[in-house]
Enzyme design. Sequence first.
Site, PDB file in Angstrom:
ATOM      1  N   HIS A 118      22.564 -46.609 120.370  1.00 35.83           N
ATOM      2  CA  HIS A 118      22.799 -44.456 120.415  1.00 35.83           C
ATOM      3  C   HIS A 118      23.299 -44.800 121.999  1.00 35.83           C
ATOM      4  O   HIS A 118      23.053 -44.957 122.997  1.00 35.83           O
ATOM      5  CB  HIS A 118      21.812 -44.037 120.663  1.00 35.83           C
ATOM      6  CG  HIS A 118      21.054 -43.964 118.711  1.00 35.83           C
ATOM      7  ND1 HIS A 118      21.768 -42.802 118.196  1.00 35.83           N
ATOM      8  CD2 HIS A 118      20.645 -44.657 118.217  1.00 35.83           C
ATOM      9  CE1 HIS A 118      21.281 -42.911 117.134  1.00 35.83           C
ATOM     10  NE2 HIS A 118      20.778 -43.546 117.251  1.00 35.83           N
ATOM     11  N   GLU A 127      19.641 -38.203 125.729  1.00 34.28           N
ATOM     12  CA  GLU A 127      19.210 -39.421 124.518  1.00 34.28           C
ATOM     13  C   GLU A 127      17.687 -39.186 125.399  1.00 34.28           C
ATOM     14  O   GLU A 127      17.689 -39.139 126.290  1.00 34.28           O
ATOM     15  CB  GLU A 127      19.445 -41.035 124.938  1.00 34.28           C
ATOM     16  CG  GLU A 127      20.313 -41.291 124.296  1.00 34.28           C
ATOM     17  CD  GLU A 127      20.791 -41.574 122.540  1.00 34.28           C
ATOM     18  OE1 GLU A 127      19.564 -41.621 123.052  1.00 34.28           O
ATOM     19  OE2 GLU A 127      21.644 -40.931 122.037  1.00 34.28           O
TER      20      GLU A 127
END
EC number: 2.7.7.7
Length: 243
Positions: A153, A9
């Site tokens: 996410h 990420e």
Amino acid sequence: MRQIVLDTETTGLEWRKGNRVVEIGCVELIERRPTGNHFHHYLNPDREFEQGAQEVTGLTTEFLADKPRFENVVDEFLDYIDGAELIIHNASFDIGFLDNELSLVGASRGRISDRATVTDTLEMARHRYPGQRNSLDALCRRLGVDNAHRQLHGALLDAQLLADVYLAMTSGQSEIGFDALTAEADANQADAAAEALAAQVAASGPRPRVIVSGDERTAHEARLDAIGKKLDDKPVLWRVLAS
């Protein structure tokens, strides 16, 4: 065979614009089986998120403020992936960010390709499912991987989902040899059944002959003539086969 399913990420979409990695999640597979040996770290990026990126990840600069920087975990990370095959969805994105992080630490750390090979599951999916959506969520739905718990996410969560997706997409590869053996066994079984039937017929003695009388033959020919008339005198199948 050691494989590492990896996801990251980041603070934004472009590392060239100064964006950084904020989370690395990895799942280890040995001989296509999850081992439970995960690698997972949140990282302090020393910068703000780009607009929209924070909503996607659910992470905040406040949460990351006391987390280690990439330089503090780089050696642990490189040791973890060393010699493995990395399984990554849209690999160019993650590898671009990780190579950038390595360059910021120092040239002595090299690049990801110096440590591991890379397999891109997005490219695999595009080849297997051309013209279809091939995001991780789309592949989960298509392949029956449960991602109902995925609201945001997260690198480790996405790596775990991707591991399931990858194993589902490639499950046929490990069974190729088994399928060939099964087909050969089926063929052998069919041959054995045919031989058994032939032996049974032979043991039953000669098949009886059917004697057709003259009247029956005449009636049969008349019937074929009638069928031929209905076919505009085209050839009748039974006469073609008998000729």
